[in-house]
Structure formats: structure tokens, C-alpha cells
Design a protein around this motif. Structure first.
Motif, PDB file in Angstrom:
ATOM      1  N   SER A 151      23.038  82.845  29.887  1.00 29.85           N
ATOM      2  CA  SER A 151      23.178  84.171  29.276  1.00 29.85           C
ATOM      3  C   SER A 151      23.172  84.108  27.746  1.00 29.85           C
ATOM      4  O   SER A 151      23.379  85.127  27.087  1.00 29.85           O
ATOM      5  CB  SER A 151      24.479  84.827  29.729  1.00 29.85           C
ATOM      6  OG  SER A 151      24.585  84.768  31.127  1.00 29.85           O
ATOM      7  N   GLY A 152      23.015  82.927  27.192  1.00 26.39           N
ATOM      8  CA  GLY A 152      22.896  82.804  25.738  1.00 26.39           C
ATOM      9  C   GLY A 152      24.206  82.650  24.997  1.00 26.39           C
ATOM     10  O   GLY A 152      24.245  82.827  23.771  1.00 26.39           O
ATOM     11  N   VAL A 153      25.288  82.315  25.704  1.00 30.43           N
ATOM     12  CA  VAL A 153      26.562  82.082  25.006  1.00 30.43           C
ATOM     13  C   VAL A 153      26.399  80.831  24.128  1.00 30.43           C
ATOM     14  O   VAL A 153      26.032  79.770  24.632  1.00 30.43           O
ATOM     15  CB  VAL A 153      27.713  81.881  26.032  1.00 30.43           C
ATOM     16  CG1 VAL A 153      29.001  81.472  25.338  1.00 30.43           C
ATOM     17  CG2 VAL A 153      27.913  83.154  26.847  1.00 30.43           C
ATOM     18  N   PRO A 154      26.661  80.937  22.823  1.00 29.30           N
ATOM     19  CA  PRO A 154      26.381  79.793  21.948  1.00 29.30           C
ATOM     20  C   PRO A 154      27.410  78.667  21.991  1.00 29.30           C
ATOM     21  O   PRO A 154      27.066  77.501  21.818  1.00 29.30           O
ATOM     22  CB  PRO A 154      26.338  80.421  20.542  1.00 29.30           C
ATOM     23  CG  PRO A 154      27.122  81.682  20.646  1.00 29.30           C
ATOM     24  CD  PRO A 154      27.043  82.155  22.062  1.00 29.30           C
ATOM     25  N   ILE A 155      28.700  79.041  22.190  1.00 26.39           N
ATOM     26  CA  ILE A 155      29.740  77.990  22.246  1.00 26.39           C
ATOM     27  C   ILE A 155      30.568  78.206  23.508  1.00 26.39           C
ATOM     28  O   ILE A 155      31.083  79.303  23.745  1.00 26.39           O
ATOM     29  CB  ILE A 155      30.686  78.026  21.021  1.00 26.39           C
ATOM     30  CG1 ILE A 155      29.901  77.995  19.703  1.00 26.39           C
ATOM     31  CG2 ILE A 155      31.664  76.851  21.073  1.00 26.39           C
ATOM     32  CD1 ILE A 155      30.782  78.072  18.448  1.00 26.39           C
ATOM     33  N   ILE A 156      30.673  77.162  24.314  1.00 21.65           N
ATOM     34  CA  ILE A 156      31.512  77.212  25.516  1.00 21.65           C
ATOM     35  C   ILE A 156      32.708  76.290  25.284  1.00 21.65           C
ATOM     36  O   ILE A 156      32.536  75.095  25.008  1.00 21.65           O
ATOM     37  CB  ILE A 156      30.723  76.771  26.769  1.00 21.65           C
ATOM     38  CG1 ILE A 156      29.595  77.771  27.044  1.00 21.65           C
ATOM     39  CG2 ILE A 156      31.655  76.653  27.977  1.00 21.65           C
ATOM     40  CD1 ILE A 156      28.719  77.433  28.234  1.00 21.65           C
ATOM     41  N   ASN A 204      21.971  74.684  26.366  1.00 20.91           N
ATOM     42  CA  ASN A 204      21.827  75.210  25.000  1.00 20.91           C
ATOM     43  C   ASN A 204      23.128  75.429  24.242  1.00 20.91           C
ATOM     44  O   ASN A 204      23.141  75.411  23.022  1.00 20.91           O
ATOM     45  CB  ASN A 204      21.079  76.552  25.034  1.00 20.91           C
ATOM     46  CG  ASN A 204      19.679  76.375  25.572  1.00 20.91           C
ATOM     47  OD1 ASN A 204      18.984  75.435  25.203  1.00 20.91           O
ATOM     48  ND2 ASN A 204      19.272  77.254  26.477  1.00 20.91           N
ATOM     49  N   ALA A 205      24.204  75.686  24.961  1.00 22.21           N
ATOM     50  CA  ALA A 205      25.472  75.976  24.272  1.00 22.21           C
ATOM     51  C   ALA A 205      26.076  74.695  23.714  1.00 22.21           C
ATOM     52  O   ALA A 205      25.827  73.600  24.212  1.00 22.21           O
ATOM     53  CB  ALA A 205      26.452  76.623  25.249  1.00 22.21           C
ATOM     54  N   MET A 206      26.889  74.875  22.673  1.00 20.10           N
ATOM     55  CA  MET A 206      27.710  73.758  22.209  1.00 20.10           C
ATOM     56  C   MET A 206      28.939  73.717  23.124  1.00 20.10           C
ATOM     57  O   MET A 206      29.558  74.748  23.379  1.00 20.10           O
ATOM     58  CB  MET A 206      28.133  73.997  20.757  1.00 20.10           C
ATOM     59  CG  MET A 206      29.156  73.019  20.278  1.00 20.10           C
ATOM     60  SD  MET A 206      29.787  73.479  18.655  1.00 20.10           S
ATOM     61  CE  MET A 206      28.926  72.314  17.670  1.00 20.10           C
ATOM     62  N   VAL A 207      29.264  72.533  23.630  1.00 23.98           N
ATOM     63  CA  VAL A 207      30.431  72.392  24.522  1.00 23.98           C
ATOM     64  C   VAL A 207      31.601  71.814  23.712  1.00 23.98           C
ATOM     65  O   VAL A 207      31.481  70.736  23.119  1.00 23.98           O
ATOM     66  CB  VAL A 207      30.105  71.472  25.722  1.00 23.98           C
ATOM     67  CG1 VAL A 207      31.352  71.252  26.585  1.00 23.98           C
ATOM     68  CG2 VAL A 207      28.969  72.056  26.550  1.00 23.98           C
TER      69      VAL A 207
END
Ligand code: KIV
Length: 257
Positions: free
Chosen positions: A35-40, A77-80
Motif C-alpha cells: 500500500s506504499g507505507v514508507p516506514i514500518i 519497499n518500506a524501511m523496516v
């Protein structure tokens, strides 16, 4: 799409507001990532959302590591970011370093820890070792016993000044972003203007560079949520409906056919 990293998160300040989320398992982390969340954030809020505790304090390092590995396995794609739980960085800096290293080995791109001036040297040591650190000041839930509850912080001029000093200290120590939790909106605005790294607010008003929400709050999976939360779905009702329909259909012989 390129994977989010320290440089792109920093570069987003003043350009793009980021809606960031927690996730604690592969299933929801995949959905957030798609869904395009940038940071998880593999938050220690898992203690309350997933493990049934009243606070984040009982969460263990092994629990964060196992959840981080599950999330990192599926996210593209997200930063974890792995949240260092209570006790994992309070018993000496060498132990803290080992725990932060373990988070990176489990697949995290960065770690988060709570505190301002008192963890500034530790943040410097971690960033010097190549471990990106996301700081967390204001209402820090691991200090709940000190506060006597999850209470808004920075309400007096002196307390607000201390939070500003804390934010400046963690930035100077190398934190690539700073979480501002449950502080007055005006204070969060001032800190956001003064820092050159992004602020990520939660219960800190609309002017932070980015926002956190706890995934279970956003999805309406928690029975109660803080007043600043916006529920984007009411999954608890939907899940109950599906579960009871299944129970009913098995009982009445409608399933299996
Ligand atoms: O553990 C957590 O969920 C947090 C919040 C900032 C989102 O620390």
C-alpha cells in the motif's frame, strides 16, 4: 519503486509527508508495503496489540527479533525499523549494541529507542557503528511507571523546553528522524521547524513531517484507541461477523458442502 532508506526519509522533510505504520507479522507487513507505507515499525506496541499486555514493558528482545524477521522477509519497499524493547538498552551500552546488531541481522534497516539526552551517547555509538537510529522523545511509553499512566508530556514551559533539548540532542547524536509522541501540537511544530531531520508524530498534531499510527488502531482492531487516532476501517466487527458466520454454518451443516 525504490526501497526507502535513511537518505530518502531525510530528503522527504518539507517535501512529502509520510504516513508510517506499525506491523508485527508478515501478513500485515506485506499489505502495508504493497500500500506504499514508507516506514514500518516493528513496535514494542506489539505488547499491547498482539500479546495482551497493558503496557509495552514485558516485551522481550526475542519477540521483537522474531517479529522483525517475519516483517523483513516480505517487505520490499518500506524501511523496516525494529523497536528496542524495555530492558534491551538500559543494562549497559555493550548489551544495547549487541541487541541493536541483532535487529539488523534479523533484517531491520534501523532501530528505534526511547529517550533524549540520557541515550544521546548510545545513539552516537550506534550510528558510528553503521546502525541507523530513529529516536523517540516526548511521551515515551517505556517510562509509563514514571508518568503514572500514558499521559501527554511537555505541558509546562520547563517540560516543553526539556523535550526540545532532548530532540536537539538526539539529532546531534546522529538520529536520522525523531518520533514525537503525545506532546502539544505547538511544541511539535517548534521542534519540527528547529530540527533538520524529519519528525514523526503520534498524538503530536498535524505539523510533524510524518505521522505514525499503530496499525491495530487504524484498522479498528483494538477495542479502544487514543483520542487522536483516526480509524480507517472497523475490522473487529468484520472479523467477528466472519467468525460467527463460520461457527453457525458448521453447526447447521451449511459448511462444508
Ligand atoms: O511501538 C510503537 O508502536 C511506537 C509508536 C511510535 C508507533 O513506538
Amino acid at each position: 519503486m525504490k526501497k526507502w532508506n535513511v537518505a530518502s526519509v531525510r530528503a522527504a522533510k518539507g517535501v512529502q509527508k509520510l504516513g508510517c505504520l506499525t506491523a508485527y507479522d508478515a501478513c500485515f507487513a506485506r499489505l502495508a508495503d504493497e500500500s506504499g507505507v514508507p516506514i514500518i515499525l516493528v513496535g514494542d506496541s506489539m505488547g499491547m496489540t498482539m500479546l495482551g499486555y497493558d503496557t509495552t514493558l514485558p516485551v522481550k528482545m526475542e519477540e521483537v527479533l522474531s517479529a522483525t524477521a517475519a516483517v523483513a522477509r516480505v517487505v520490499k519497499n518500506a524501511m523496516v525499523v525494529a523497536d528496542l524493547p524495555f530492558g534491551s538498552y538500559q543494562c549497559g551500552d555493550d548489551i544495547a549494541m549487541k541487541n541493536a546488531v541483532d535487529c539488523i541481522k534479523a533484517g531491520a534497516d534501523a532501530v528505534k529507542l526511547e529517550g533524549g539526552a540520557r541515550v544521546a551517547n548510545l545513539i552516537k555509538r550506534m550510528t558510528d557503528a553503521g546502525i541507523p537510529v530513529l529516536a523517540h522523545v516526548g511521551m515515551t511509553p517505556q517510562s509509563v511507571n514514571e508518568y503514572g499512566g500514558f499521559k501527554k508530556q511537555g505541558k509546562t514551559a520547563a517540560a516543553a523546553h526539556q523535550i526540545l533539548v532532548d530532540a536537539e540532542k538526539v539529532e546531534a547524536s546522529g538520529a536520522f528522524a525523531v518520533t514525537l509522541e503525545c506532546i502539544p501540537s505547538e511544541l511539535a511544530t517548534e521542534i519540527t521547524e528547529k530540527l533538520s531531520v524529519p519528525t514523526i508524530g503520534i498524538g503530536a498534531g498535524a505539523n510533524c513531517d510524518a505521522q505514525w499510527l499503530v496499525m491495530h488502531d487504524l484498522l479498528g482492531l483494538n477495542e479502544s484507541a487514543p483520542s487522536f487516532v483516526k480509524r480507517y476501517a472497523n475490522l473487529a466487527d468484520e472479523v467477528r461477523r466472519a467468525f460467527s458466520a463460520y461457527v453457525e454454518e458448521v453447526a447447521t451443516g451449511k459448511f462444508p458442502l
